[in-house]
Design an enzyme around this catalytic site. Structure first.
Site, PDB file in Angstrom:
ATOM      1  N   ASP A 158      58.781  49.821  39.419  1.00  0.00           N
ATOM      2  CA  ASP A 158      58.904  50.873  38.408  1.00  0.00           C
ATOM      3  C   ASP A 158      59.908  51.930  38.882  1.00  0.00           C
ATOM      4  O   ASP A 158      60.658  52.496  38.088  1.00  0.00           O
ATOM      5  CB  ASP A 158      57.539  51.527  38.154  1.00  0.00           C
ATOM      6  CG  ASP A 158      56.606  50.616  37.354  1.00  0.00           C
ATOM      7  OD1 ASP A 158      57.111  49.680  36.701  1.00  0.00           O
ATOM      8  OD2 ASP A 158      55.385  50.830  37.397  1.00  0.00           O
ATOM      9  N   ASN A 210      59.455  59.869  33.553  1.00  0.00           N
ATOM     10  CA  ASN A 210      58.039  59.986  33.961  1.00  0.00           C
ATOM     11  C   ASN A 210      57.486  61.396  33.773  1.00  0.00           C
ATOM     12  O   ASN A 210      56.522  61.608  33.078  1.00  0.00           O
ATOM     13  CB  ASN A 210      57.875  59.638  35.444  1.00  0.00           C
ATOM     14  CG  ASN A 210      57.607  58.162  35.680  1.00  0.00           C
ATOM     15  OD1 ASN A 210      57.366  57.415  34.747  1.00  0.00           O
ATOM     16  ND2 ASN A 210      57.676  57.756  36.942  1.00  0.00           N
ATOM     17  N   ALA A 216      51.796  57.553  36.541  1.00  0.00           N
ATOM     18  CA  ALA A 216      52.497  57.856  37.799  1.00  0.00           C
ATOM     19  C   ALA A 216      51.846  59.096  38.449  1.00  0.00           C
ATOM     20  O   ALA A 216      50.630  59.127  38.633  1.00  0.00           O
ATOM     21  CB  ALA A 216      53.992  58.033  37.517  1.00  0.00           C
ATOM     22  N   TYR A 217      52.632  60.112  38.760  1.00  0.00           N
ATOM     23  CA  TYR A 217      52.107  61.290  39.465  1.00  0.00           C
ATOM     24  C   TYR A 217      50.909  61.909  38.714  1.00  0.00           C
ATOM     25  O   TYR A 217      49.914  62.325  39.300  1.00  0.00           O
ATOM     26  CB  TYR A 217      53.225  62.334  39.605  1.00  0.00           C
ATOM     27  CG  TYR A 217      53.008  63.326  40.703  1.00  0.00           C
ATOM     28  CD1 TYR A 217      53.681  63.200  41.919  1.00  0.00           C
ATOM     29  CD2 TYR A 217      52.129  64.398  40.560  1.00  0.00           C
ATOM     30  CE1 TYR A 217      53.486  64.120  42.941  1.00  0.00           C
ATOM     31  CE2 TYR A 217      51.927  65.306  41.566  1.00  0.00           C
ATOM     32  CZ  TYR A 217      52.610  65.168  42.753  1.00  0.00           C
ATOM     33  OH  TYR A 217      52.411  66.064  43.763  1.00  0.00           O
ATOM     34  N   ASN A 218      51.029  61.944  37.393  1.00  0.00           N
ATOM     35  CA  ASN A 218      49.964  62.511  36.544  1.00  0.00           C
ATOM     36  C   ASN A 218      48.596  61.913  36.846  1.00  0.00           C
ATOM     37  O   ASN A 218      47.586  62.601  36.856  1.00  0.00           O
ATOM     38  CB  ASN A 218      50.348  62.272  35.076  1.00  0.00           C
ATOM     39  CG  ASN A 218      49.226  62.585  34.113  1.00  0.00           C
ATOM     40  OD1 ASN A 218      48.893  63.738  33.894  1.00  0.00           O
ATOM     41  ND2 ASN A 218      48.622  61.543  33.555  1.00  0.00           N
TER      42      ASN A 218
HETATM   43  P1  NAP Z   1      58.919  55.765  44.276  1.00  0.00           P
HETATM   44  O1  NAP Z   1      58.709  55.206  45.615  1.00  0.00           O
HETATM   45  O2  NAP Z   1      60.061  55.274  43.431  1.00  0.00           O
HETATM   46  O3  NAP Z   1      57.584  55.603  43.423  1.00  0.00           O
HETATM   47  C1  NAP Z   1      56.338  55.969  43.967  1.00  0.00           C
HETATM   48  C2  NAP Z   1      55.287  55.079  43.351  1.00  0.00           C
HETATM   49  O4  NAP Z   1      55.112  55.421  41.973  1.00  0.00           O
HETATM   50  C3  NAP Z   1      55.655  53.585  43.424  1.00  0.00           C
HETATM   51  O5  NAP Z   1      54.517  52.865  43.764  1.00  0.00           O
HETATM   52  C4  NAP Z   1      56.109  53.290  41.989  1.00  0.00           C
HETATM   53  O6  NAP Z   1      55.903  51.950  41.621  1.00  0.00           O
HETATM   54  C5  NAP Z   1      55.164  54.201  41.206  1.00  0.00           C
HETATM   55  N1  NAP Z   1      55.615  54.529  39.829  1.00  0.00           N
HETATM   56  C6  NAP Z   1      56.800  55.031  39.431  1.00  0.00           C
HETATM   57  N2  NAP Z   1      56.801  55.187  38.089  1.00  0.00           N
HETATM   58  C7  NAP Z   1      55.579  54.769  37.642  1.00  0.00           C
HETATM   59  C8  NAP Z   1      54.965  54.700  36.369  1.00  0.00           C
HETATM   60  N3  NAP Z   1      55.593  55.118  35.266  1.00  0.00           N
HETATM   61  N4  NAP Z   1      53.695  54.230  36.285  1.00  0.00           N
HETATM   62  C9  NAP Z   1      53.032  53.824  37.399  1.00  0.00           C
HETATM   63  N5  NAP Z   1      53.550  53.883  38.648  1.00  0.00           N
HETATM   64  C10 NAP Z   1      54.811  54.360  38.755  1.00  0.00           C
HETATM   65  O7  NAP Z   1      58.851  57.344  44.457  1.00  0.00           O
HETATM   66  P2  NAP Z   1      59.808  58.567  44.183  1.00  0.00           P
HETATM   67  O8  NAP Z   1      61.215  58.088  44.223  1.00  0.00           O
HETATM   68  O9  NAP Z   1      59.390  59.653  45.052  1.00  0.00           O
HETATM   69  O10 NAP Z   1      59.401  59.083  42.709  1.00  0.00           O
HETATM   70  C11 NAP Z   1      59.430  58.320  41.569  1.00  0.00           C
HETATM   71  C12 NAP Z   1      58.125  58.480  40.803  1.00  0.00           C
HETATM   72  O11 NAP Z   1      57.052  58.185  41.676  1.00  0.00           O
HETATM   73  C13 NAP Z   1      57.846  59.883  40.284  1.00  0.00           C
HETATM   74  O12 NAP Z   1      58.270  60.002  38.939  1.00  0.00           O
HETATM   75  C14 NAP Z   1      56.336  60.049  40.412  1.00  0.00           C
HETATM   76  O13 NAP Z   1      55.663  59.928  39.190  1.00  0.00           O
HETATM   77  C15 NAP Z   1      55.902  58.909  41.292  1.00  0.00           C
HETATM   78  N6  NAP Z   1      55.236  59.460  42.462  1.00  0.00           N
HETATM   79  C16 NAP Z   1      53.873  59.502  42.448  1.00  0.00           C
HETATM   80  C17 NAP Z   1      53.197  60.100  43.487  1.00  0.00           C
HETATM   81  C18 NAP Z   1      51.708  60.138  43.431  1.00  0.00           C
HETATM   82  O14 NAP Z   1      51.112  59.458  42.601  1.00  0.00           O
HETATM   83  N7  NAP Z   1      51.082  60.934  44.280  1.00  0.00           N
HETATM   84  C19 NAP Z   1      53.879  60.650  44.559  1.00  0.00           C
HETATM   85  C20 NAP Z   1      55.266  60.597  44.558  1.00  0.00           C
HETATM   86  C21 NAP Z   1      55.937  60.006  43.475  1.00  0.00           C
HETATM   87  P3  NAP Z   1      56.795  50.732  42.189  1.00  0.00           P
HETATM   88  O15 NAP Z   1      56.220  50.411  43.529  1.00  0.00           O
HETATM   89  O16 NAP Z   1      56.543  49.677  41.168  1.00  0.00           O
HETATM   90  O17 NAP Z   1      58.235  51.165  42.252  1.00  0.00           O
END
Ligand code: NAP
Length: 257
Positions: free
Chosen positions: A45, A118, A158-160
């Site tokens: 994703d 996101n 995702a973060y939400n």
């Molecule tokens: P990233 O490594 O690209 O993504 C972090 C994780 O979030 C990965 O496991 C990714 O899945 C998953 N993800 C991304 N978009 C998603 C979606 N729409 N629905 C479900 N899972 C999703 O991290 P990054 O570059 O820092 O940030 C990209 C996105 O990651 C942000 O938009 C944020 O929403 C999310 N994130 C989440 C958290 C958390 O939940 N605490 C923390 C940091 C970032 P894949 O393994 O399939 O790529």
């Protein structure tokens, strides 16, 4: 068909990308990373997010397809184990298009808006952040804590989700506001629950001190420095996901637990 490849940088994703390019070239598809009609994202994703921002300028003229090289995600429709099926569908079917709107984020100190598929977050990990939140010009709440997250339907998983926000069913176009580790005590209370809003809302976050806060949007993060106001609403930009087969949203959700 002219297509571009956006790939995660690990060896496995590179191998899958090589196979996709071979098969599509043999069927007279044109690999054109400059002017594609379809952007094929291979990785996860997160790779879709990279692809979206890479092609943000003319996003409305493009379609996106994701192949996951791990387990199935929310923005990706095939796993690498289904690569042959995926290629067969690409070569023999016409896709249905699912549109996902992008948030437009405007910062008073910045010349141009930025966009997010996101979510956008204002986060402060250094000290507690005060900000007033206005919705459609009306004062909503004073937030105090590590910040806030405004997510889309696509970003609801995702973060939400880590903030205990609601997962939003596919097909609903709404915005969700969730606080990040809010401070709640007798002298200061905010709603405390995630708030799901209609898609045409305008949200404005105002503070006289964002100096140690970051504006995060998808995988980007930038310091807010002297900014005093951040405005968010849905934009007229959309990600057009090319769906070559039906994939139940409930099935994707059930993969999570
Ligand atoms: P990233 O490594 O690209 O993504 C972090 C994780 O979030 C990965 O496991 C990714 O899945 C998953 N993800 C991304 N978009 C998603 C979606 N729409 N629905 C479900 N899972 C999703 O991290 P990054 O570059 O820092 O940030 C990209 C996105 O990651 C942000 O938009 C944020 O929403 C999310 N994130 C989440 C958290 C958390 O939940 N605490 C923390 C940091 C970032 P894949 O393994 O399939 O790529």
């Amino acid at each position: 068909m002219r297509y571009a490849i956006v790939q995660k940088l690990d060896e496995n994703s590179k191998k899958v990308a090589g196979k996709v390019i071979d098969q599509l070239s043999q069927n007279n598809w044109i690999h054109d990373d400059e002017h594609p009609e379809l952007v094929i994202c291979i990785g996860g994703d997160g790779t879709i997010l990279y692809g979206v921002h890479q092609y943000i300028k003319n996003i409305n003229d493009l379609m996106f397809l994701g192949i996951h090289t791990g387990t199935l995600g929310f923005l990706t429709d095939y796993t690498q184990d289904e690569l042959d099926t995926c290629l067969h569908h690409l070569l023999t079917r016409s896709p249905k298009i699912n549109k996902a709107p992008l948030l437009k984020i405007e910062v008073d100190q910045w010349e141009d808006p930025v966009y997010a598929l996101n979510e956008m977050r204002i986060e402060n990990v250094i000290k507690s952040q005060n900000m007033n939140v206005y919705i459609d010009g009306e004062f909503f709440e004073k937030c105090r804590g590590s910040g806030i997250c405004l997510s889309t339907q696509a970003g609801s998983t995702a973060y939400n989700r880590s903030l205990k926000g609601a997962v939003i069913d596919s097909g609903l176009s709404v915005m969700q506001l969730a606080e990040i580790t809010p401070i709640q005590h007798s002298k200061h209370r905010s709603l405390g629950n995630p708030y799901i809003m209609m898609e045409n809302r305008h949200v404005r976050m105002v503070s006289d001190d964002f100096s140690t806060a970051m504006l995060c949007y998808d995988h980007f993060a930038t310091a807010l420095n002297d900014a005093k106001e951040v405005k968010v609403q849905f934009s007229d930009k959309y990600v057009h996901f090319a769906r070559y087969r039906e994939y139940s949203y409930l099935k994707r959700l059930k993969n999570l637990y």
